[in-house]
Scaffold this motif. Sequence first.
Motif, PDB file in Angstrom:
ATOM      1  N   MET A   1      79.285 -36.190 -48.893  1.00  0.00           N
ATOM      2  CA  MET A   1      78.325 -34.918 -48.675  1.00  0.00           C
ATOM      3  C   MET A   1      77.579 -35.070 -47.327  1.00  0.00           C
ATOM      4  SD  MET A   1      75.177 -33.654 -50.948  1.00  0.00           S
ATOM      5  CE  MET A   1      76.185 -33.126 -52.521  1.00  0.00           C
ATOM      6  N   VAL A   2      77.813 -34.017 -46.705  1.00  0.00           N
ATOM      7  CA  VAL A   2      76.837 -33.702 -45.752  1.00  0.00           C
ATOM      8  C   VAL A   2      75.653 -32.985 -46.034  1.00  0.00           C
ATOM      9  CG1 VAL A   2      76.650 -33.089 -43.155  1.00  0.00           C
ATOM     10  CG2 VAL A   2      78.836 -34.128 -43.884  1.00  0.00           C
ATOM     11  N   VAL A  28      78.173 -28.692 -43.310  1.00  0.00           N
ATOM     12  CA  VAL A  28      77.070 -28.869 -44.375  1.00  0.00           C
ATOM     13  C   VAL A  28      77.841 -28.419 -45.706  1.00  0.00           C
ATOM     14  CG1 VAL A  28      75.050 -28.355 -45.438  1.00  0.00           C
ATOM     15  CG2 VAL A  28      75.149 -28.596 -42.862  1.00  0.00           C
ATOM     16  N   THR A  29      77.688 -29.541 -46.521  1.00  0.00           N
ATOM     17  CA  THR A  29      78.436 -29.393 -47.864  1.00  0.00           C
ATOM     18  C   THR A  29      77.201 -29.221 -49.135  1.00  0.00           C
ATOM     19  OG1 THR A  29      78.645 -31.614 -48.331  1.00  0.00           O
ATOM     20  CG2 THR A  29      80.411 -30.314 -47.490  1.00  0.00           C
ATOM     21  N   GLY A  30      75.673 -29.580 -48.710  1.00  0.00           N
ATOM     22  CA  GLY A  30      74.725 -29.881 -49.577  1.00  0.00           C
ATOM     23  C   GLY A  30      73.601 -29.598 -49.097  1.00  0.00           C
ATOM     24  N   ASP A 100      76.521 -27.250 -52.468  1.00  0.00           N
ATOM     25  CA  ASP A 100      75.757 -28.190 -53.585  1.00  0.00           C
ATOM     26  C   ASP A 100      74.359 -27.944 -53.163  1.00  0.00           C
ATOM     27  OD1 ASP A 100      77.867 -28.734 -55.160  1.00  0.00           O
ATOM     28  OD2 ASP A 100      78.111 -30.577 -53.960  1.00  0.00           O
ATOM     29  N   VAL A 101      73.173 -27.933 -54.286  1.00  0.00           N
ATOM     30  CA  VAL A 101      71.830 -27.695 -54.187  1.00  0.00           C
ATOM     31  C   VAL A 101      71.193 -28.901 -54.728  1.00  0.00           C
ATOM     32  CG1 VAL A 101      69.784 -26.475 -54.395  1.00  0.00           C
ATOM     33  CG2 VAL A 101      72.029 -25.202 -53.590  1.00  0.00           C
ATOM     34  N   SER A 158      72.821 -30.446 -58.303  1.00  0.00           N
ATOM     35  CA  SER A 158      73.292 -31.575 -58.200  1.00  0.00           C
ATOM     36  C   SER A 158      72.637 -32.804 -58.694  1.00  0.00           C
ATOM     37  CB  SER A 158      74.278 -31.692 -57.037  1.00  0.00           C
ATOM     38  OG  SER A 158      75.210 -30.681 -56.973  1.00  0.00           O
ATOM     39  N   ALA A 159      71.374 -32.888 -57.954  1.00  0.00           N
ATOM     40  CA  ALA A 159      70.533 -34.138 -58.218  1.00  0.00           C
ATOM     41  C   ALA A 159      68.911 -33.437 -58.167  1.00  0.00           C
ATOM     42  CB  ALA A 159      70.747 -34.980 -57.051  1.00  0.00           C
TER      43      ALA A 159
END
Length: 275
Positions: A1-2, A28-30, A100-101, A158-159
């Motif tokens: 993840m970036v 950017v993926t997250g 993703d957030v 996600s976290a």
Amino acid sequence: MVAVWSYPWRLLSQQPDKTRRELAELGVTGVNVAAHYHSIRTLNPRSSGTLFESYEGGCYFTPDSKQFADTPIDPPVNDIDGHPDPFGDVVERLTDGGIDVNAWLVCFHNTKLATENPNFRVESAFGDAHEHAFCPSNPEVHAYFEGVVRSLADYDISAINLESIGFPSVFHPHGSTFGHAKNQVVRGPDEQLLVSQCFCSACRERAADHAVDFDRAREVVRSLVRDVLRTPERQVESLAQLAEEEPVLADLFDFRASSSTSSSPESRRPAATWS
């Protein structure tokens, strides 16, 4: 993840499609989004209007009141420009685009919380109570942040990333509203002085008696500051060099110097009293 770190007011400042497209172009993926944060005064280099914003510490989401039944600490809630649940709106915008957030949760370091709940502040060996932070030894504090985490877990994230979960330094304070200064791009004292130039009505009135084209100086400063804000790399090496390239800035700086001198109490003393 970036992933990148960002704030809900930044992510809600433009149309969702534009935000998703810009993040995708950067790979950017997250995004780690501030969901519970300390007070802040932030520079927004990409703003088309005013550059600075201030926010109090607290929640940028809708906390579940049932999760706070075991603590007397009430979660302070901030809305942003008509968004009563800013974090929830950001989650929806980004996840709809496949991004993703993660929730970014600042814990014990929070002036607003410690000021409103003084029984849980850190205290030094000399009895100094420090209002910028909670002491983690308090079970009520643990219950509060457990409620925050449980509330955030209801979102499609996600976290949850935790910050400031240890005993805080007493040398890290700030006000409940005027908080940490966040400056991502202005580098060095010369750029800071350039951004700090004042163009209020009192300056305009005083400048009328000085050899400075006030409107032209403001145009030049705005243009130079925009250049500074475009990149985190240093753009201004020397104000003296700028003054040579833009004579109106030399007039402006001379005006500043004369205003500061003439405003000082010493300068208003009768000439005969000077030795």
